[in-house]
Write an enzyme that holds these catalytic residues in place. Structure first.
Site, short mmCIF file in Angstrom:
data_model
loop_
_atom_site.label_atom_id
_atom_site.label_comp_id
_atom_site.label_asym_id
_atom_site.label_seq_id
_atom_site.Cartn_x
_atom_site.Cartn_y
_atom_site.Cartn_z
N GLU A 40 23.68 18.88 -9.01
CA GLU A 40 24.56 17.86 -9.59
C GLU A 40 25.01 18.13 -11.02
O GLU A 40 26.10 17.71 -11.41
CB GLU A 40 23.85 16.50 -9.53
N SER B 249 -9.38 -29.74 27.10
CA SER B 249 -10.83 -29.87 26.93
C SER B 249 -11.39 -29.03 25.79
O SER B 249 -12.55 -29.22 25.41
CB SER B 249 -11.54 -29.49 28.24
#
Length: 816
Positions: free
Chosen positions: A86, A478
């Site tokens: 770059e 239950s």
């Protein structure tokens, strides 16, 4: 001489003009530039990560996938690759690479009319100015502003800081921002593990990430990578041998190894919701939180598989609902199957795949699969598929494949290797599969801390994100009864041997209301039965009488204390589990039974750290100044104080735990006795078997199971907590407890363990059946017995010698 003087004047005028023009442009474009000083306090959006308890990655949340890494921690190999690609003069230019600008201008002039992409000359500093402070507008004015900002940035920051900003901000395709996130998501590696070729590929991406996608454009991606490797060699970052080796590296995506990650979608989503509620959307998706969860990555797949196997087992018991889809003809089956697979129903089970029926025979069918190959399904792998009828009933067993499928049917299949006789199938053999329409949840919880160790919220997160552990409000049936009996032993002085009449019960709720006539599941009556027997056999009528005797206000208070229901209606049906709650609440409530009645809060999160590593939340708030590693001097581990609140009498709590052990030996979950482990628990089945439960536990683990339809309807005849939920629990417990010692349940001080007859609750005589029962001091059985009778009151119970010493029935069913 006169000519030279003229030229000098002309040059001076030109320089003044150029300088004036430059000054004019500078003043014109620098007047309203953003303040570059804001870069000093820049904190980029960073990925929030969820980790399992052992450090494996669980999930990531981010708007921009980014992991911020300081420049001092970045390998030179990565830095050099980006400099070479770059901005090769980055460390020498003042922010704008003048030489690069002229080179690009000359190259672009020479390329005019050749349809070539214009070359750029933006330095890394200019890219920082554009990415952080400007827009992507492609104009001359933006380039001038960019250059001015670059010069200012260079004057304000060292090169290393500029490079750090750039390498953490740059977009590198596929949602990745910054080199660290790209390294993880492209190659499954941290930065220091990247090869030269991998670093070069990342450095090749800033110009045009989508053009160099490894999967969509592999040739272009490799060419661009090799170009960067060449630049690295030219600039002296790698030698010729290293460059050649890097070019020979295969360029391919590599996912993170499985041992570094864990899948628990329902668990992760619940954590995400909690983090969102606590810290907000911005912090969740941009704050870079590190969330250490309670998830046990070894337990989770065990729980997932057991729940799925249990749901499949239920689904098979209720028959075959037909194919997923139908092809009108199979001449061109391959592309049609591929097209159907573009939007398939979520199969939800690893290894399952789509197939189409191509040919029917007497003992097998030929199928085509997505990979274009043919296989077969033996009739033995589809003979379970009895047709589904109404109300969860099923038809007659199939006699041949044509009774199940037809040519053109698109079905789910799974590869199988061994038949029912343990004989090997040939390659390409499959079993017929069906996506269950029932769903459920499973949870494993530490009863001493409330830490959720594993959670499966349903068949498939892809099918439905609805979490049946934390979100589904259902009637526990239950499985709520232990809290009724616990209240009776604590508030009303009953003992495990106290007798309660198991006989018809009718309640008149008032004018205009039908009589309430609860029934036992077995539709029979046993007369006077001990509290232990009432729990072990899950007797509804006994439970209602106990609730009436104790008072529903007290039972509602117990339910609130244990976190089952915050505000329970004080009516008798609630004693049978008619109040809605979640599996998470029930599992945690049972956890507080296991731990002796101490309050724990269920949690999926151990701690949360912010982006700097500071702990901003910790579930365990106990202080321990000597627990740090820096204090370790080979001394015994420090004793951390137990700050848990005691919410209930530990003696009463142990009594109910001890009774619940009998459920897994003699009661509705007796199939668990074969595990030979100290276990306790309670089954639950709501009205019409719409919801079935089992909450079970060992001394150090709670495992909760729920099964039911998302839109409640009956599960069918014979489906109960014992038949549907207990097998799922058993699968999980078998694996999790296999290598754990048989630690007994902890008995609190002052309780007496007395030998009693399990049927009568009386002291065990010589030669009679006997179990150890837990009694508070002074409450052991005596010769005189009391029973909660048909009037809901305590009355004296005689003994009928002709009944073999069994207590005689006192009172009958009454209407209240």
């Amino acid at each position: 001489m006169r000519v030279l003087k003229f030229l000098a004047i002309l040059l001076a005028v030109g320089l003044v003009g150029v300088g004036g023009a430059g000054l004019y442009l500078y003043l014109q474009y620098s007047a309203d530039l953003p303040d570059h000083e804001q870069l000093k306090a820049y904190e980029p959006p960073v990925t929030t990560r969820l980790y399992a308890a052992d450090g494996r990655l669980l999930a990531e949340y981010a708007k921009e996938k980014r992991v911020y890494v300081p420049i001092t921690a970045m390998p030179k190999r990565v830095i050099n690759a980006f400099i070479a690609s770059e901005d090769q003069r980055f460390f020498t230019h003042p922010g704008v690479d003048v030489f690069g600008v002229f080179r690009a201008a000359i190259a672009n002039l020479s390329n005019m009319g050749q349809n070539k992409r214009p070359e750029g000359a933006s330095s890394i500093t200019q890219q920082v100015a554009k990415n952080f402070l400007l827009t992507n507008e492609a104009t001359i004015s933006r380039k001038i502003r960019e250059a001015i900002l670059a010069l200012r940035i260079e004057n304000a920051f060292p090169k290393e800081r500029i490079l750090e900003l750039y390498l953490n901000e740059i977009f590198l395709g596929s949602g990745n921002y910054g080199v660290a996130a790209a390294a993880l998501n492209y190659f499954g590696k941290s930065l220091d593990e990247l090869t030269i070729g991998e670093a070069a590929y990342l450095a090749a991406l800033p110009k045009a990430p989508s053009n160099y996608n490894i999967q969509r454009a592999p040739a272009e991606a490799k060419a661009r990578r090799d170009y960067v490797i060449g630049r690295m060699q030219e600039d002296g970052y790698v030698n010729a041998q290293e460059a050649a080796a890097a070019r020979n590296e295969p360029l391919q995506l590599r996912r993170r190894p499985e041992f570094e990650t864990v899948t628990a979608d329902f668990f992760a989503e619940e954590v995400r919701r909690q983090i969102l509620a606590r810290y907000g959307e911005t912090t969740l998706y941009e704050g870079g939180l590190a969330v250490r969860t309670t998830l046990d990555s070894e337990m989770q797949p065990i729980v997932d598989k057991a729940l799925r196997d249990g749901l499949m087992a239920y689904d098979r018991r209720h028959g075959w609902r037909g194919p997923l889809a139908k092809m009108t003809a199979v001449d061109n089956w391959k592309p049609e199957l591929v097209k159907f697979a573009e939007t398939p129903p979520p199969l939800g089970q690893p290894g399952w795949q789509l197939a189409v029926v191509l040919k029917l025979e007497n003992e097998r069918v030929t199928i085509g699969t997505l990979d274009g190959k043919e296989g077969s399904i033996p009739f033995a792998e589809m003979n379970w598929a009895r047709p589904t009828l109404e109300e969860q009933k099923i038809g007659n067993p199939p006699r041949r494949p044509a009774d199940v499928v037809s040519v053109g049917d698109i079905v789910a299949v799974e590869p199988v290797t061994i038949d029912g006789k343990k004989q090997n199938y040939p390659p390409g053999t499959f079993g017929l599969r069906q996506i269950p329409n029932v769903d459920g949840g499973a949870i494993v919880l530490d009863p001493h801390t409330g830490r959720v160790l594993a959670m499966a919220g349903g068949w498939s997160f892809q099918r439905s994100q609805y979490n049946r552990v934390t979100q589904a409000l259902r009637q526990p049936g239950s499985s709520f009864k232990p809290f009724v009996y616990l209240t009776a032993m604590e508030e009303s002085g009953l003992t495990p041997s106290s007798l309660v009449l198991d006989a018809p019960f009718v309640l008149d709720p008032g004018p205009g209301q039908p009589l309430w006539k609860p029934e036992n599941y077995s539709r029979d009556f046993l007369g006077p039965v001990t509290l232990r027997g009432g729990i072990e056999k899950s007797r509804n009528l006994m439970t209602v009488r106990i609730a009436q005797f104790v008072g529903m206000n007290k039972i509602a208070a117990t339910a609130k204390t244990f976190g089952v229901v915050d505000s329970m209606l004080e009516v008798l049906p609630m004693a049978l589990g008619a109040g809605e709650t979640t599996l998470l609440r029930m599992a945690n409530a049972y956890g507080m039974l296991v731990n002796g009645g101490k309050r724990v809060t269920p949690t999926l999160i151990d701690r949360v750290q912010d982006r700097t590593g500071k702990t901003i939340y910790r579930h365990d708030e106990r202080s321990c100044e000597t627990c740090g590693a820096e204090n370790w001097k080979n001394q015994p581990p420090p004793v951390v104080p137990d700050s848990r609140e005691q919410i209930y009498n530990p003696q009463s709590v142990y009594q109910i735990v001890h009774i619940l052990q009998g459920v897994t030996v003699r009661g509705t979950a007796a199939t668990l006795a074969s595990l030979n482990k100290p276990l306790a628990g309670k089954t639950g089945t709501s009205n019409d078997a719409k919801d079935v439960w089992f909450i079970g536990f060992s001394p150090d683990l709670v495992i909760g199971i729920y099964v039911g339809f998302d839109e409640p309807r009956t599960l069918g005849r014979g489906e109960t907590g014992g038949s549907t939920a207990v097998p799922i629990f058993k699968d999980i417990a078998t694996t999790l407890l296999k290598d754990r010692p048989n630690t007994p349940f902890r008995i609190p001080p002052d309780l007496k363990m007395v030998r009693v007859n399990p049927s009568t609750g009386e002291l065990a005589g010589p030669g009679s059946p006997a179990i150890l029962e837990a009694f508070k001091p002074g409450t052991e059985p005596t010769g005189e017995r009391m029973v909660i009778d048909g009037t809901g009151n305590l009355s004296l119970l005689g003994v009928d010698p002709s009944a073999g010493g069994r207590p005689a029935l006192s009172g009958t069913g009454e209407t209240y």
